[in-house]
Structure formats: C-alpha cells, structure tokens
Scaffold this motif. Structure first.
Motif, PDB file in Angstrom:
ATOM      1  N   SER A   1     -13.192 -23.509  -4.609  1.00 23.76           N
ATOM      2  CA  SER A   1     -12.996 -22.104  -4.959  1.00 23.76           C
ATOM      3  C   SER A   1     -14.282 -21.352  -5.314  1.00 23.76           C
ATOM      4  N   PRO A   2     -15.291 -21.984  -5.948  1.00 22.02           N
ATOM      5  CA  PRO A   2     -16.531 -21.241  -6.192  1.00 22.02           C
ATOM      6  C   PRO A   2     -17.184 -20.732  -4.913  1.00 22.02           C
ATOM      7  N   THR A   3     -16.965 -21.423  -3.803  1.00 20.40           N
ATOM      8  CA  THR A   3     -17.492 -20.986  -2.506  1.00 20.40           C
ATOM      9  C   THR A   3     -16.507 -20.101  -1.753  1.00 20.40           C
ATOM     10  N   CYS A   4     -15.239 -20.480  -1.793  1.00 24.45           N
ATOM     11  CA  CYS A   4     -14.219 -19.804  -0.975  1.00 24.45           C
ATOM     12  C   CYS A   4     -13.613 -18.587  -1.644  1.00 24.45           C
ATOM     13  N   GLY A   5     -13.643 -18.548  -2.980  1.00 25.11           N
ATOM     14  CA  GLY A   5     -12.975 -17.490  -3.718  1.00 25.11           C
ATOM     15  C   GLY A   5     -11.540 -17.865  -4.052  1.00 25.11           C
ATOM     16  N   LEU A   6     -10.955 -17.141  -5.000  1.00 30.71           N
ATOM     17  CA  LEU A   6      -9.570 -17.391  -5.424  1.00 30.71           C
ATOM     18  C   LEU A   6      -8.965 -16.075  -5.911  1.00 30.71           C
ATOM     19  N   PRO A   7      -8.465 -15.229  -5.000  1.00 29.66           N
ATOM     20  CA  PRO A   7      -7.924 -13.919  -5.387  1.00 29.66           C
ATOM     21  C   PRO A   7      -6.564 -14.046  -6.072  1.00 29.66           C
ATOM     22  N   LEU A   8      -6.530 -13.769  -7.370  1.00 26.25           N
ATOM     23  CA  LEU A   8      -5.319 -14.009  -8.166  1.00 26.25           C
ATOM     24  C   LEU A   8      -4.576 -12.743  -8.572  1.00 26.25           C
ATOM     25  N   GLY A   9      -5.244 -11.618  -8.652  1.00 27.97           N
ATOM     26  CA  GLY A   9      -4.586 -10.378  -9.059  1.00 27.97           C
ATOM     27  C   GLY A   9      -4.893  -9.271  -8.074  1.00 27.97           C
ATOM     28  N   LEU A  10      -3.875  -8.503  -7.651  1.00 26.17           N
ATOM     29  CA  LEU A  10      -4.051  -7.436  -6.674  1.00 26.17           C
ATOM     30  C   LEU A  10      -3.378  -6.153  -7.152  1.00 26.17           C
ATOM     31  N   ASP A  11      -4.019  -5.008  -6.871  1.00 25.70           N
ATOM     32  CA  ASP A  11      -3.376  -3.722  -7.137  1.00 25.70           C
ATOM     33  C   ASP A  11      -4.059  -2.636  -6.310  1.00 25.70           C
ATOM     34  N   PHE A  12      -3.255  -1.768  -5.702  1.00 21.77           N
ATOM     35  CA  PHE A  12      -3.793  -0.707  -4.856  1.00 21.77           C
ATOM     36  C   PHE A  12      -4.097   0.552  -5.656  1.00 21.77           C
ATOM     37  N   ASP A  13      -5.161   1.235  -5.255  1.00 22.06           N
ATOM     38  CA  ASP A  13      -5.409   2.613  -5.658  1.00 22.06           C
ATOM     39  C   ASP A  13      -4.783   3.473  -4.568  1.00 22.06           C
TER      40      ASP A  13
ATOM     41  N   ALA B   1      -9.946   0.169   2.863  1.00 19.16           N
ATOM     42  CA  ALA B   1      -8.647   0.288   3.531  1.00 19.16           C
ATOM     43  C   ALA B   1      -8.535  -0.565   4.787  1.00 19.16           C
ATOM     44  N   PHE B   2      -9.680  -0.945   5.382  1.00 16.94           N
ATOM     45  CA  PHE B   2      -9.650  -1.736   6.611  1.00 16.94           C
ATOM     46  C   PHE B   2      -9.968  -3.213   6.363  1.00 16.94           C
ATOM     47  N   GLY B   3     -10.054  -3.605   5.097  1.00 13.23           N
ATOM     48  CA  GLY B   3     -10.242  -5.010   4.772  1.00 13.23           C
ATOM     49  C   GLY B   3     -11.670  -5.484   4.931  1.00 13.23           C
ATOM     50  N   GLY B   4     -11.806  -6.805   5.184  1.00 12.02           N
ATOM     51  CA  GLY B   4     -13.131  -7.406   5.294  1.00 12.02           C
ATOM     52  C   GLY B   4     -13.621  -7.940   3.961  1.00 12.02           C
ATOM     53  N   LEU B   5     -14.936  -8.096   3.836  1.00 11.46           N
ATOM     54  CA  LEU B   5     -15.523  -8.624   2.609  1.00 11.46           C
ATOM     55  C   LEU B   5     -15.388  -7.621   1.473  1.00 11.46           C
ATOM     56  N   ALA B   6     -14.882  -8.081   0.339  1.00 10.24           N
ATOM     57  CA  ALA B   6     -14.725  -7.229  -0.833  1.00 10.24           C
ATOM     58  C   ALA B   6     -16.088  -6.906  -1.450  1.00 10.24           C
ATOM     59  N   THR B   7     -16.164  -5.743  -2.085  1.00 13.09           N
ATOM     60  CA  THR B   7     -17.332  -5.360  -2.867  1.00 13.09           C
ATOM     61  C   THR B   7     -17.141  -5.848  -4.297  1.00 13.09           C
ATOM     62  N   THR B   8     -18.108  -6.572  -4.819  1.00 17.65           N
ATOM     63  CA  THR B   8     -18.011  -7.055  -6.196  1.00 17.65           C
ATOM     64  C   THR B   8     -18.447  -5.956  -7.152  1.00 17.65           C
ATOM     65  N   LEU B   9     -17.557  -5.572  -8.057  1.00 19.25           N
ATOM     66  CA  LEU B   9     -17.837  -4.524  -9.033  1.00 19.25           C
ATOM     67  C   LEU B   9     -18.337  -5.099 -10.345  1.00 19.25           C
TER      68      LEU B   9
ATOM     69  N   ASN C   1       0.829  -1.200   0.000  1.00 21.54           N
ATOM     70  CA  ASN C   1       0.000   0.000   0.000  1.00 21.54           C
ATOM     71  C   ASN C   1       0.868   1.255   0.000  1.00 21.54           C
ATOM     72  N   LEU C   2       0.229   2.411   0.013  1.00 19.87           N
ATOM     73  CA  LEU C   2       0.954   3.673  -0.095  1.00 19.87           C
ATOM     74  C   LEU C   2       1.908   3.894   1.064  1.00 19.87           C
ATOM     75  N   LEU C   3       1.585   3.347   2.232  1.00 17.06           N
ATOM     76  CA  LEU C   3       2.424   3.503   3.415  1.00 17.06           C
ATOM     77  C   LEU C   3       3.565   2.494   3.455  1.00 17.06           C
TER      78      LEU C   3
ATOM     79  N   ASN D   1      11.788  -1.108  -1.697  1.00 20.72           N
ATOM     80  CA  ASN D   1      12.782  -0.712  -0.679  1.00 20.72           C
ATOM     81  C   ASN D   1      13.990  -1.653  -0.634  1.00 20.72           C
ATOM     82  N   ASN D   2      14.649  -1.823  -1.773  1.00 17.34           N
ATOM     83  CA  ASN D   2      15.877  -2.618  -1.881  1.00 17.34           C
ATOM     84  C   ASN D   2      15.689  -4.096  -1.530  1.00 17.34           C
ATOM     85  N   LYS D   3      14.490  -4.564  -1.729  1.00 17.12           N
ATOM     86  CA  LYS D   3      14.208  -5.992  -1.604  1.00 17.12           C
ATOM     87  C   LYS D   3      13.347  -6.402  -2.790  1.00 17.12           C
TER      88      LYS D   3
END
Length: 338
Positions: free
Chosen positions: A104-116, A136-144, A55-57, A317-319
């Motif tokens: 996975s149809p029940t549990c989900g399968l998050p494969l791609g991530l990117d922050f705004d 920003a505080f997590g929890g259940l994602a909103t489906t767009l 994230n930004l921080l 940060n150099n890693k």
C-alpha cells in the motif's frame, strides 16, 4: 476494517465538548423492504470497496479498492472500470489485484471518497498518500495534504467537501496503522482527530481530538454541522460549524455496535453502516437511516448477504449500495418504502 494513525502537532487545539443529552436508537418510523439483491463484481482480484460515492450526474458508484485504484461503475456494461489512482508510484504490474497492505505505501489505499458537486472533483483520503483530489476525468490524484514533510498523518480515512469551500477529513488514530486495526479496537484507542483543510490558505486545523476511531464523516445540507462516527466509542458526534454553538460538539446518536461511514442521501437524511454484535462473537451488519435531528427513520438487516463487517451504506435512486473490507463486490439492493 482498516483503521488509523497520526502524529499530533503541538499547535493544534484540543477537543471542545458541550453538554448534550444522548440520543439513543428508538423504534424506526419508516418501513423499508429489500426487494432484490445484486452483486456488482469488482475487476480481477480487487477487493475492499470501503467507500462509495455518486457524482452530480448520478454516475457510479465510484469506489476505492485494496490495490490502490478508484473504480467507476458503468451501468451500460454492468462493470467497473479504472477511473483514478492516488499514488504517483503505482504501477499495474506491481499493484493490480493486490490485497497486501505491505504494498500500500507504493500502490495507495483510497479509503474515503466524497464529491464536490460544484466542480465535479472527487476528494479522497488515503492513509499512505494523504488528502487528495481527482479531476472530473480521473487519472492521478493531486495530493493536497501529504503524509510526510511536516504533516505525517497515519490513517486518513473519511472526507467530506462542503459547498462553501472547506474540506473536512478524519485521521483515525495516532497509534495504530492499517495492519493493527484489531488492536486499536481491543485497546479502546482514542487518539483520532477531526481536521479541516482550507483550499485557499492550504492550512490544516484540528477541530476535535481524542476521538475513538473516527471513521465516518458527513455534513448537513447547509454545512451548519458535521457528523463524525466513532467506531470504537459506538456513537456519532455532532460538531457545530455555524451558529451560537459553533466550535462545540455533542453526542448525537449511540449504537449497540460500531457505526462506520455516514452518507447523506438525496432527501437530506443519512445512512450509516452499523455492525451490531451477536451472541456468537460475530456481527449483524445493518443499515441505519436517520434524520438531521437524530430521529431513527429505518433499519435494514443485511446479515443474509454479509457475514462480516461492512463499512458503508449509501442510498441513491431507490437503491442502497453496500461496501466493506475483503468483499470482491459492491452490494446493490432495490428497496421499497411501505
């Protein structure tokens, strides 16, 4: 590596390609030494940190895992904690620790991530849930953009959010799903798409189609173009968003092996995970760093710690941090430019 699927919507335009010269891999201009390696273990029996983000921080890395959770690494405790999840049907009892795609149809399968970075929200591609957004505080994602009710995507796998609003994502095949990843490679499947989601209108537009395993995506710092990795075609395309070439694409880089996810670093250059073939039918995982103009800046051999395909290499940060399917950890390398 998991791969893809989708159904074409007849109103979407076909790909538009412009003529361009192939930019092949040349000798690197930077030398990087890997000075140490550490495994950042995932909790319980979770595996497959296929995508990574900070994230930004500078907090993280964040990663999605095989049981449907999005995890956040806490440096103070040196451990991953639960941050979010994509499926509203997910339960801990049924899903935690699973590696079964049948769940996975029940549990989900998050494969791609990117922050705004402007809003602090995390965007996620899940082939069983759709394009989602986490606060920003997590929890259940909103489906767009869901995977049903008119937009039946099969394998959403990569996403990038631009500062001026649109969200770009890839749907990696119209034929093969996560269980049939190897078949998609063997058959040379070329039914993937690059898509655009407009948060204001909530409309989805297809920018490119007939792609061969579109599994990675990144934009440049001012969102003038997108880079799309085609794992099966062993190349990266550049799709122009602005300027006189807007709406056209060209071959940007070619590789001896399949390029996977692309991530831009703090200085504006990129890293891509590449799995180069070896004579004994195995792969040699590499991290390849390149500039916005396509100049190869550095290449690092990761085969000592990784003996199968990796999906992502990200520098912060150099890693550099490395993830891949079936691994129970995120790899962290300290690096030194020499």
């Amino acid at each position: 590596m998991a791969l893809f699927i989708f159904l074409l919507l007849s109103t979407f335009p076909d790909s538009i390609f412009s003529t361009a010269t192939n930019i092949a891999i040349t000798s690197p201009t930077q030398s990087i030494t890997l000075t140490s390696f550490e495994k950042l273990p995932l909790p319980s029996t979770a595996t497959s940190p296929e995508s990574l983000a900070f994230n930004l921080l500078g907090e993280g890395p964040y990663t999605g895992v095989s049981d449907g959770r999005i995890l956040k690494y806490i440096r103070l405790t040196k451990s991953f904690v639960d941050f979010a999840y994509t499926s509203p049907n997910r339960t801990r009892a049924f899903c935690d620790g699973t590696t079964s795609l049948d769940k996975s149809p029940t549990c989900g399968l998050p494969l791609g991530l990117d922050f705004d970075y402007f809003t602090g929200q995390l965007y996620c591609c899940d082939p069983f849930v759709g394009l989602t957004r986490v606060g920003a505080f997590g929890g259940l994602a909103t489906t767009l953009v869901p995977t049903k009710d008119g937009v039946p995507y099969r394998f959403l796998i990569a996403v990038t959010k631009t500062s001026d609003g649109p969200v770009y994502f890839t749907d990696a095949s119209a034929v093969y799903g996560p269980k049939d990843a190897d078949k998609s490679i063997q058959t040379g499947d070329s039914t993937a798409r690059l898509l655009k989601y407009d948060p204001r209108t909530k409309n989805v537009t297809v920018l490119l189609s007939q792609l061969a395993g579109a599994v990675g995506l990144a934009t440049d710092s001012d969102a003038s173009f997108l880079l799309v990795s085609e794992f099966i075609a062993k190349r990266i395309l550049r799709y122009w968003l602005k300027g006189e070439k807007a709406g056209t694409s060209e071959i940007f880089l070619t590789f001896p092996g399949g390029p996977n996810k692309i991530k831009r670093n703090q200085e504006g250059n990129y890293w891509v995970a590449v799995n180069a073939p070896k004579n004994d039918s195995t792969v040699a995982p590499q991290g390849v760093k390149f500039s916005p103009s396509g100049e190869i800046l550095a290449m690092v051999d990761l085969s000592k710690e990784y003996n199968s395909r990796i999906t992502i290499v990200i520098e912060y940060n150099n890693k550099i941090y490395v993830g891949g399917r079936n691994f129970p950890f995120v790899g962290q390398y300290d690096i030194k430019y020499v």
